[in-house]
Design a protein around this motif. Structure first.
Motif, PDB file in Angstrom:
ATOM      1  N   ARG A 168       0.812  -1.219   0.000  1.00  0.00           N
ATOM      2  CA  ARG A 168       0.000   0.000   0.000  1.00  0.00           C
ATOM      3  C   ARG A 168       0.849   1.274   0.000  1.00  0.00           C
ATOM      4  O   ARG A 168       0.371   2.341  -0.375  1.00  0.00           O
ATOM      5  N   GLU A 169       2.109   1.144   0.425  1.00  0.00           N
ATOM      6  CA  GLU A 169       2.964   2.339   0.459  1.00  0.00           C
ATOM      7  C   GLU A 169       3.476   2.719  -0.927  1.00  0.00           C
ATOM      8  O   GLU A 169       4.045   3.805  -1.103  1.00  0.00           O
ATOM      9  N   LEU A 170       3.261   1.840  -1.914  1.00  0.00           N
ATOM     10  CA  LEU A 170       3.718   2.090  -3.277  1.00  0.00           C
ATOM     11  C   LEU A 170       2.548   2.449  -4.181  1.00  0.00           C
ATOM     12  O   LEU A 170       1.442   1.918  -4.020  1.00  0.00           O
ATOM     13  N   ASN A 171       2.804   3.307  -5.159  1.00  0.00           N
ATOM     14  CA  ASN A 171       1.785   3.692  -6.143  1.00  0.00           C
ATOM     15  C   ASN A 171       1.914   2.759  -7.350  1.00  0.00           C
ATOM     16  O   ASN A 171       2.386   3.155  -8.414  1.00  0.00           O
ATOM     17  N   PHE A 172       1.493   1.511  -7.150  1.00  0.00           N
ATOM     18  CA  PHE A 172       1.620   0.494  -8.203  1.00  0.00           C
ATOM     19  C   PHE A 172       0.410   0.543  -9.129  1.00  0.00           C
ATOM     20  O   PHE A 172      -0.735   0.487  -8.682  1.00  0.00           O
ATOM     21  N   CYS A 173       0.693   0.645 -10.438  1.00  0.00           N
ATOM     22  CA  CYS A 173      -0.378   0.836 -11.421  1.00  0.00           C
ATOM     23  C   CYS A 173      -0.614  -0.377 -12.318  1.00  0.00           C
ATOM     24  O   CYS A 173      -1.370  -0.276 -13.288  1.00  0.00           O
ATOM     25  N   GLY A 174       0.036  -1.510 -12.035  1.00  0.00           N
ATOM     26  CA  GLY A 174      -0.205  -2.711 -12.823  1.00  0.00           C
ATOM     27  C   GLY A 174       0.853  -2.967 -13.876  1.00  0.00           C
ATOM     28  O   GLY A 174       2.004  -2.537 -13.764  1.00  0.00           O
ATOM     29  N   PHE A 175       0.442  -3.674 -14.928  1.00  0.00           N
ATOM     30  CA  PHE A 175       1.372  -4.077 -15.976  1.00  0.00           C
ATOM     31  C   PHE A 175       1.572  -2.975 -17.019  1.00  0.00           C
ATOM     32  O   PHE A 175       0.708  -2.123 -17.234  1.00  0.00           O
ATOM     33  N   ILE A 176       2.716  -3.055 -17.689  1.00  0.00           N
ATOM     34  CA  ILE A 176       2.998  -2.201 -18.835  1.00  0.00           C
ATOM     35  C   ILE A 176       3.685  -3.053 -19.896  1.00  0.00           C
ATOM     36  O   ILE A 176       4.484  -3.940 -19.577  1.00  0.00           O
ATOM     37  N   GLU A 177       3.340  -2.831 -21.165  1.00  0.00           N
ATOM     38  CA  GLU A 177       3.979  -3.557 -22.259  1.00  0.00           C
ATOM     39  C   GLU A 177       5.163  -2.751 -22.793  1.00  0.00           C
ATOM     40  O   GLU A 177       5.262  -1.538 -22.599  1.00  0.00           O
ATOM     41  N   ALA A 178       6.064  -3.449 -23.488  1.00  0.00           N
ATOM     42  CA  ALA A 178       7.318  -2.835 -23.923  1.00  0.00           C
ATOM     43  C   ALA A 178       7.106  -1.652 -24.864  1.00  0.00           C
ATOM     44  O   ALA A 178       7.921  -0.726 -24.893  1.00  0.00           O
ATOM     45  N   ASP A 179       6.005  -1.653 -25.633  1.00  0.00           N
ATOM     46  CA  ASP A 179       5.786  -0.554 -26.571  1.00  0.00           C
ATOM     47  C   ASP A 179       5.310   0.726 -25.886  1.00  0.00           C
ATOM     48  O   ASP A 179       5.160   1.759 -26.527  1.00  0.00           O
ATOM     49  N   ARG A 180       5.113   0.672 -24.551  1.00  0.00           N
ATOM     50  CA  ARG A 180       4.643   1.847 -23.814  1.00  0.00           C
ATOM     51  C   ARG A 180       5.695   2.424 -22.870  1.00  0.00           C
ATOM     52  O   ARG A 180       5.437   3.438 -22.226  1.00  0.00           O
ATOM     53  N   ILE A 181       6.880   1.818 -22.791  1.00  0.00           N
ATOM     54  CA  ILE A 181       7.816   2.229 -21.748  1.00  0.00           C
ATOM     55  C   ILE A 181       8.406   3.617 -21.978  1.00  0.00           C
ATOM     56  O   ILE A 181       8.882   4.253 -21.034  1.00  0.00           O
ATOM     57  N   PHE A 182       8.389   4.120 -23.232  1.00  0.00           N
ATOM     58  CA  PHE A 182       8.930   5.449 -23.509  1.00  0.00           C
ATOM     59  C   PHE A 182       7.828   6.499 -23.688  1.00  0.00           C
ATOM     60  O   PHE A 182       8.098   7.608 -24.139  1.00  0.00           O
ATOM     61  N   LEU A 201      14.497   4.105   2.393  1.00  0.00           N
ATOM     62  CA  LEU A 201      14.187   2.688   2.539  1.00  0.00           C
ATOM     63  C   LEU A 201      14.169   2.263   4.007  1.00  0.00           C
ATOM     64  O   LEU A 201      13.362   1.418   4.411  1.00  0.00           O
ATOM     65  N   THR A 202      15.045   2.845   4.823  1.00  0.00           N
ATOM     66  CA  THR A 202      15.040   2.540   6.248  1.00  0.00           C
ATOM     67  C   THR A 202      13.749   3.028   6.887  1.00  0.00           C
ATOM     68  O   THR A 202      13.129   2.326   7.704  1.00  0.00           O
ATOM     69  N   HIS A 203      13.315   4.228   6.506  1.00  0.00           N
ATOM     70  CA  HIS A 203      12.065   4.773   7.039  1.00  0.00           C
ATOM     71  C   HIS A 203      10.868   3.916   6.624  1.00  0.00           C
ATOM     72  O   HIS A 203       9.913   3.758   7.389  1.00  0.00           O
ATOM     73  N   ALA A 204      10.950   3.336   5.405  1.00  0.00           N
ATOM     74  CA  ALA A 204       9.853   2.499   4.905  1.00  0.00           C
ATOM     75  C   ALA A 204       9.914   1.082   5.471  1.00  0.00           C
ATOM     76  O   ALA A 204       9.016   0.279   5.230  1.00  0.00           O
ATOM     77  N   GLY A 205      11.007   0.762   6.171  1.00  0.00           N
ATOM     78  CA  GLY A 205      11.137  -0.566   6.753  1.00  0.00           C
ATOM     79  C   GLY A 205      11.588  -1.623   5.773  1.00  0.00           C
ATOM     80  O   GLY A 205      11.398  -2.820   6.017  1.00  0.00           O
ATOM     81  N   ALA A 206      12.212  -1.215   4.649  1.00  0.00           N
ATOM     82  CA  ALA A 206      12.662  -2.184   3.636  1.00  0.00           C
ATOM     83  C   ALA A 206      13.914  -2.894   4.103  1.00  0.00           C
ATOM     84  O   ALA A 206      14.725  -2.355   4.839  1.00  0.00           O
TER      85      ALA A 206
END
Length: 335
Positions: free
Chosen positions: A217-231, A330-335
């Motif tokens: 939940r601490e990350l703004n994860f938006c799902g999958f991306i295909e290679a033609d969209r990375i740029f 990362l230390t603050h996030a507990g990683a």
């Protein structure tokens, strides 16, 4: 380098940044390094270099009109082969130029280092000499173009040949922290590279990684991306295993190279088809995230201008105090 846009970092007086350079890495020889050094010192006026390498490089530097006040040379008679086994990297190459450059960071003499040597040896030595941040596996990240004046980050670009789902989740945490520092974003959008965007499409490793990231939940994860969209700016951080990430980036660079070398009148139209902000040489220099020091990996076959850009990336990482900033986040996030 003629005709290419040059951005010189001279807007304000900055403290001197010291970058150590592995002068034995890469495929292009000593003269190439001298040319790159001259260009890098022009690009970043507040950078000083510690260059580690053989006598032949020292001779080239002496004849290359290098500013002696900004360059220090350290002799090394060893170069680590690209495919050297781990035990040999640690035991046999005690005086290698790569190791000397990393030791300069370890001792605090340099605030960053750059190498065009083998990725495997560089990762092994960096982890051994500098140590890791938390329990996250280190990964190589690079800025990638995401439109005019816009950038995203992509990792891993080859530090790890094989990755688990947990590794991919860890790369996402590294990428999130890096984007906050390198791109100045408060909540970077993270996406996982996949062969499709459907919920159940992809390998079991990618699907398991998605499940882990959906629950982070601490990350703004938006799902999958295909290679033609990375740029295209669809994500601020593109997460992949080192195998897929390296192939995707090199494939894109290869396509650009084909367009840039077409003959005759076709070159004019090719030039119109790819704007300056897409030129790969501007993005050379991947940062090894997850170690306690600023370590930058250059392409082995990088040209003079691209290797100079890698040195500037090292200076910019040092200016940001990137490794320490990563550790704090990362230390603050507990990683």
């Amino acid at each position: 380098m003629a005709g290419r846009p040059v951005c010189v970092y001279m807007l304000e007086k900055k403290p001197e940044i010291v970058v150590a350079v592995d002068g034995c890495g890469g495929d292009r020889g000593s003269k190439h390094i001298v040319n790159a050094v001259n260009f890098a010192l022009t690009l970043y006026p507040y950078m000083r270099l510690i260059i580690c390498g053989p006598v032949s490089l020292q001779e080239e530097l002496n004849h290359g009109r290098i500013d002696g006040k900004r360059v220090e040379f350290r002799l090394s008679g060893q170069a680590i082969p690209q495919d050297a086994p781990v035990n040999e990297v640690l035991e046999r190459y005690q005086k290698s130029s790569m190791r000397l450059a990393l030791q300069a960071v370890q001792s605090g003499e340099a605030q960053a280092m750059v190498s065009a040597g083998g990725t495997g040896p560089l990762v092994v030595l960096a982890r051994h000499l500098l140590g890791e941040i938390g329990h996250l596996r280190p990964a190589l990240v690079a800025r990638i173009p995401a439109g005019p004046g816009r950038h995203a980050l992509m990792l891993d670009l080859g530090a790890n040949a094989q990755s688990t789902a947990q590794d991919l989740a860890d790369f996402a945490r590294l990428g999130d922290a890096a984007a906050r520092l390198m791109l100045g974003l408060e909540s970077p959008r993270l996406a996982l590279l996949n062969v499709g965007t459907e919920e159940q499409k992809g390998s079991h490793v990618v699907l398991e990684a998605k499940s882990l990231l959906d629950n982070a939940r601490e990350l703004n994860f938006c799902g999958f991306i295909e290679a033609d969209r990375i740029f295209r700016g669809d994500a601020d951080v593109v997460v992949a295993d080192g195998f897929a990430g390296n192939i995707a980036l090199k494939a894109a660079e290869g396509v650009y190279t084909i367009f840039s070398k077409v003959p005759g009148i076709k070159r004019v139209f090719a030039r119109l088809a790819h704007p300056d902000w897409l030129m790969p040489w501007q993005y050379n220099g991947s940062v090894l995230l997850g170690v306690n020091g600023n370590v930058i990996k250059s392409h082995a076959n990088a040209g003079d201008d691209a290797f100079a850009v890698a040195m500037v990336e090292a200076a910019k990482a040092a200016e940001l105090d990137l490794a320490n900033g990563m550790r704090d986040i990362l230390t603050h996030a507990g990683a």
